[in-house]
Scaffold this motif. Structure first.
Motif, PDB file in Angstrom:
ATOM      1  N   ARG A   1       2.373  15.557  -2.499  1.00  0.00           N
ATOM      2  CA  ARG A   1       3.794  15.242  -2.367  1.00  0.00           C
ATOM      3  C   ARG A   1       4.014  14.093  -1.385  1.00  0.00           C
ATOM      4  O   ARG A   1       4.825  13.197  -1.636  1.00  0.00           O
ATOM      5  CB  ARG A   1       4.572  16.485  -1.909  1.00  0.00           C
ATOM      6  N   CYS A   2       3.286  14.121  -0.281  1.00  0.00           N
ATOM      7  CA  CYS A   2       3.432  13.064   0.723  1.00  0.00           C
ATOM      8  C   CYS A   2       2.944  11.721   0.191  1.00  0.00           C
ATOM      9  O   CYS A   2       3.601  10.687   0.390  1.00  0.00           O
ATOM     10  CB  CYS A   2       2.667  13.438   1.994  1.00  0.00           C
ATOM     11  N   VAL A   3       1.785  11.731  -0.471  1.00  0.00           N
ATOM     12  CA  VAL A   3       1.245  10.485  -1.014  1.00  0.00           C
ATOM     13  C   VAL A   3       2.167   9.925  -2.091  1.00  0.00           C
ATOM     14  O   VAL A   3       2.442   8.714  -2.130  1.00  0.00           O
ATOM     15  CB  VAL A   3      -0.171  10.702  -1.580  1.00  0.00           C
ATOM     16  N   ASP A   4       2.669  10.785  -2.966  1.00  0.00           N
ATOM     17  CA  ASP A   4       3.559  10.319  -4.023  1.00  0.00           C
ATOM     18  C   ASP A   4       4.834   9.717  -3.431  1.00  0.00           C
ATOM     19  O   ASP A   4       5.353   8.707  -3.940  1.00  0.00           O
ATOM     20  CB  ASP A   4       3.907  11.469  -4.969  1.00  0.00           C
ATOM     21  N   ALA A   5       5.343  10.335  -2.357  1.00  0.00           N
ATOM     22  CA  ALA A   5       6.536   9.798  -1.698  1.00  0.00           C
ATOM     23  C   ALA A   5       6.241   8.432  -1.092  1.00  0.00           C
ATOM     24  O   ALA A   5       7.069   7.510  -1.160  1.00  0.00           O
ATOM     25  CB  ALA A   5       7.027  10.769  -0.625  1.00  0.00           C
ATOM     26  N   TYR A   6       5.067   8.279  -0.498  1.00  0.00           N
ATOM     27  CA  TYR A   6       4.679   6.994   0.085  1.00  0.00           C
ATOM     28  C   TYR A   6       4.551   5.926  -0.996  1.00  0.00           C
ATOM     29  O   TYR A   6       5.080   4.808  -0.851  1.00  0.00           O
ATOM     30  CB  TYR A   6       3.359   7.133   0.840  1.00  0.00           C
ATOM     31  N   LEU A   7       3.857   6.256  -2.078  1.00  0.00           N
ATOM     32  CA  LEU A   7       3.634   5.266  -3.140  1.00  0.00           C
ATOM     33  C   LEU A   7       4.929   4.894  -3.857  1.00  0.00           C
ATOM     34  O   LEU A   7       5.018   3.819  -4.451  1.00  0.00           O
ATOM     35  CB  LEU A   7       2.612   5.806  -4.143  1.00  0.00           C
ATOM     36  N   ALA A   8       5.927   5.756  -3.783  1.00  0.00           N
ATOM     37  CA  ALA A   8       7.206   5.451  -4.419  1.00  0.00           C
ATOM     38  C   ALA A   8       8.103   4.601  -3.536  1.00  0.00           C
ATOM     39  O   ALA A   8       9.085   4.026  -4.016  1.00  0.00           O
ATOM     40  CB  ALA A   8       7.933   6.754  -4.763  1.00  0.00           C
ATOM     41  N   THR A   9       7.771   4.488  -2.252  1.00  0.00           N
ATOM     42  CA  THR A   9       8.643   3.760  -1.316  1.00  0.00           C
ATOM     43  C   THR A   9       7.870   2.634  -0.641  1.00  0.00           C
ATOM     44  O   THR A   9       7.701   1.559  -1.201  1.00  0.00           O
ATOM     45  CB  THR A   9       9.217   4.743  -0.274  1.00  0.00           C
ATOM     46  N   THR A  10       7.382   2.889   0.563  1.00  0.00           N
ATOM     47  CA  THR A  10       6.689   1.864   1.336  1.00  0.00           C
ATOM     48  C   THR A  10       5.494   1.293   0.580  1.00  0.00           C
ATOM     49  O   THR A  10       5.213   0.090   0.648  1.00  0.00           O
ATOM     50  CB  THR A  10       6.228   2.435   2.681  1.00  0.00           C
ATOM     51  N   GLY A  11       4.768   2.142  -0.109  1.00  0.00           N
ATOM     52  CA  GLY A  11       3.560   1.697  -0.793  1.00  0.00           C
ATOM     53  C   GLY A  11       3.771   1.209  -2.206  1.00  0.00           C
ATOM     54  O   GLY A  11       2.804   0.981  -2.942  1.00  0.00           O
ATOM     55  N   ALA A  12       5.023   1.035  -2.611  1.00  0.00           N
ATOM     56  CA  ALA A  12       5.281   0.650  -3.998  1.00  0.00           C
ATOM     57  C   ALA A  12       4.839  -0.774  -4.301  1.00  0.00           C
ATOM     58  O   ALA A  12       4.448  -1.090  -5.432  1.00  0.00           O
ATOM     59  CB  ALA A  12       6.769   0.813  -4.312  1.00  0.00           C
ATOM     60  N   LEU A  13       4.914  -1.659  -3.304  1.00  0.00           N
ATOM     61  CA  LEU A  13       4.573  -3.063  -3.506  1.00  0.00           C
ATOM     62  C   LEU A  13       3.565  -3.513  -2.463  1.00  0.00           C
ATOM     63  O   LEU A  13       3.542  -2.999  -1.335  1.00  0.00           O
ATOM     64  CB  LEU A  13       5.835  -3.936  -3.415  1.00  0.00           C
ATOM     65  N   ALA A  14       2.754  -4.484  -2.825  1.00  0.00           N
ATOM     66  CA  ALA A  14       1.789  -5.046  -1.878  1.00  0.00           C
ATOM     67  C   ALA A  14       2.533  -5.725  -0.738  1.00  0.00           C
ATOM     68  O   ALA A  14       3.567  -6.355  -0.943  1.00  0.00           O
ATOM     69  CB  ALA A  14       0.890  -6.056  -2.583  1.00  0.00           C
ATOM     70  N   PRO A  15       2.027  -5.586   0.496  1.00  0.00           N
ATOM     71  CA  PRO A  15       2.653  -6.291   1.619  1.00  0.00           C
ATOM     72  C   PRO A  15       2.666  -7.792   1.382  1.00  0.00           C
ATOM     73  O   PRO A  15       1.809  -8.337   0.678  1.00  0.00           O
ATOM     74  CB  PRO A  15       1.740  -5.927   2.800  1.00  0.00           C
ATOM     75  N   GLU A  16       3.642  -8.456   1.965  1.00  0.00           N
ATOM     76  CA  GLU A  16       3.763  -9.907   1.801  1.00  0.00           C
ATOM     77  C   GLU A  16       2.495 -10.611   2.265  1.00  0.00           C
ATOM     78  O   GLU A  16       1.977 -10.337   3.346  1.00  0.00           O
ATOM     79  CB  GLU A  16       4.950 -10.415   2.616  1.00  0.00           C
ATOM     80  N   GLY A  17       1.963 -11.464   1.423  1.00  0.00           N
ATOM     81  CA  GLY A  17       0.765 -12.219   1.751  1.00  0.00           C
ATOM     82  C   GLY A  17      -0.530 -11.532   1.361  1.00  0.00           C
ATOM     83  O   GLY A  17      -1.602 -12.147   1.463  1.00  0.00           O
ATOM     84  N   MET A  18      -0.470 -10.279   0.912  1.00  0.00           N
ATOM     85  CA  MET A  18      -1.687  -9.571   0.538  1.00  0.00           C
ATOM     86  C   MET A  18      -1.988  -9.791  -0.939  1.00  0.00           C
ATOM     87  O   MET A  18      -1.079  -9.759  -1.779  1.00  0.00           O
ATOM     88  CB  MET A  18      -1.556  -8.075   0.817  1.00  0.00           C
ATOM     89  N   ASP A  19      -3.244 -10.021  -1.256  1.00  0.00           N
ATOM     90  CA  ASP A  19      -3.665 -10.207  -2.643  1.00  0.00           C
ATOM     91  C   ASP A  19      -3.346  -8.956  -3.451  1.00  0.00           C
ATOM     92  O   ASP A  19      -3.690  -7.830  -3.055  1.00  0.00           O
ATOM     93  CB  ASP A  19      -5.170 -10.493  -2.683  1.00  0.00           C
ATOM     94  N   THR A  20      -2.667  -9.139  -4.585  1.00  0.00           N
ATOM     95  CA  THR A  20      -2.239  -7.982  -5.374  1.00  0.00           C
ATOM     96  C   THR A  20      -3.416  -7.205  -5.945  1.00  0.00           C
ATOM     97  O   THR A  20      -3.342  -5.979  -6.081  1.00  0.00           O
ATOM     98  CB  THR A  20      -1.314  -8.434  -6.521  1.00  0.00           C
ATOM     99  N   ALA A  21      -4.498  -7.897  -6.277  1.00  0.00           N
ATOM    100  CA  ALA A  21      -5.673  -7.196  -6.801  1.00  0.00           C
ATOM    101  C   ALA A  21      -6.291  -6.317  -5.719  1.00  0.00           C
ATOM    102  O   ALA A  21      -6.678  -5.169  -5.981  1.00  0.00           O
ATOM    103  CB  ALA A  21      -6.690  -8.204  -7.315  1.00  0.00           C
TER     104      ALA A  21
END
Length: 238
Positions: free
Chosen positions: A75-95
């Motif tokens: 539940r915690c991981v899914d919540a993270y991936l749906a919010t803060t972890g949904a997109l790559a940080p600015e400047g980080m390679d998407t792959a």
């Protein structure tokens, strides 16, 4: 790479630090109890404010307990991936970010097989400051800074407790790497901290600061990728 020629340093320590990736894919094989105790011992060597040593460590190795924690972790991981972890940080390679997310999802889906989970806990005792002490403090800081301190007291206390916990956590991570064990620090459990504390019997008034899965790695260590020192240092002032 910084030149350490002539420096009195332990090259093994620097090798450990420079290859200490967050290792999320770990084997289900058990970790000997002696090694687990060494990890916690290393954590206790970290500094503690006032040398109070108010740290406590919940260490989970029982597979039935781990299986009961697995749904909370998901539940915690899914919540993270749906919010803060949904997109790559600015400047980080998407792959590269995609590979990290895949490792997070692997750990989520295999959490019940985690050999060891360490939960560092800490709580300051009630303050023992006299009225005279408060007055002396206010005089030393001045009225404006005293009011600012009062306004930010909650943040100050959180950072004060964290400063007594996280150096020990880093010691634990370094010790794990030195012993060939995989580990990574997370704070996602804080999204459901009350449920975690209930599941583990942690007292309501005790604060938890991380959830650290530990085990034998499936992959290889390091090297880590970090910004160069020249980009992060501000000499003498910002």
């Amino acid at each position: 790479m910084i030149d350490l020629t002539g420096a009195e340093s332990d090259p093994r320590l620097f090798d450990i630090m420079s290859t200490m990736r967050a290792m999320r894919r770990i084997k289900p094989d058990p970790v000997p109890e002696g090694l687990v105790e060494r990890l916690v011992e290393a954590a206790t060597w970290g500094p503690s404010g006032g040398n109070m040593q108010r740290f406590e460590y919940v260490v989970v190795t029982d597979r039935d307990v781990m299986a009961r924690l697995a749904p909370l972790w998901k539940r915690c991981v899914d919540a993270y991936l749906a919010t803060t972890g949904a997109l790559a940080p600015e400047g980080m390679d998407t792959a590269a970010y995609g590979r990290m997310v895949a490792a997070i999802e692997y750990q989520r889906d295999h959490f019940a097989d985690t050999p060891v989970l360490v939960i560092p806990c800490y709580q300051f005792p009630a303050p023992r400051v006299t009225e005279e002490g408060y007055l002396a403090s206010a005089q030393a800081l001045g009225p404006v800074a005293t009011q600012r301190m009062m306004d930010t007291q909650e943040r100050f206390m959180a950072l004060a407790e964290g400063s007594c916990v996280y150096p020990g956590v880093q010691n634990l991570l370094l010790a794990a790497r030195g012993l060939g064990l995989a580990a990574n620090i997370t704070i996602w459990h804080l999204m459901l901290e009350e449920e975690w504390k209930q599941a583990l019997g942690i007292p309501e008034d005790m604060r938890t600061f991380a959830a650290i899965p530990v085990g034998w790695p499936m992959g290889n260590f390091g090297p880590v990728r970090r910004r160069p020192v020249s980009e992060v240092v501000h000499r003498d002032r910002w």
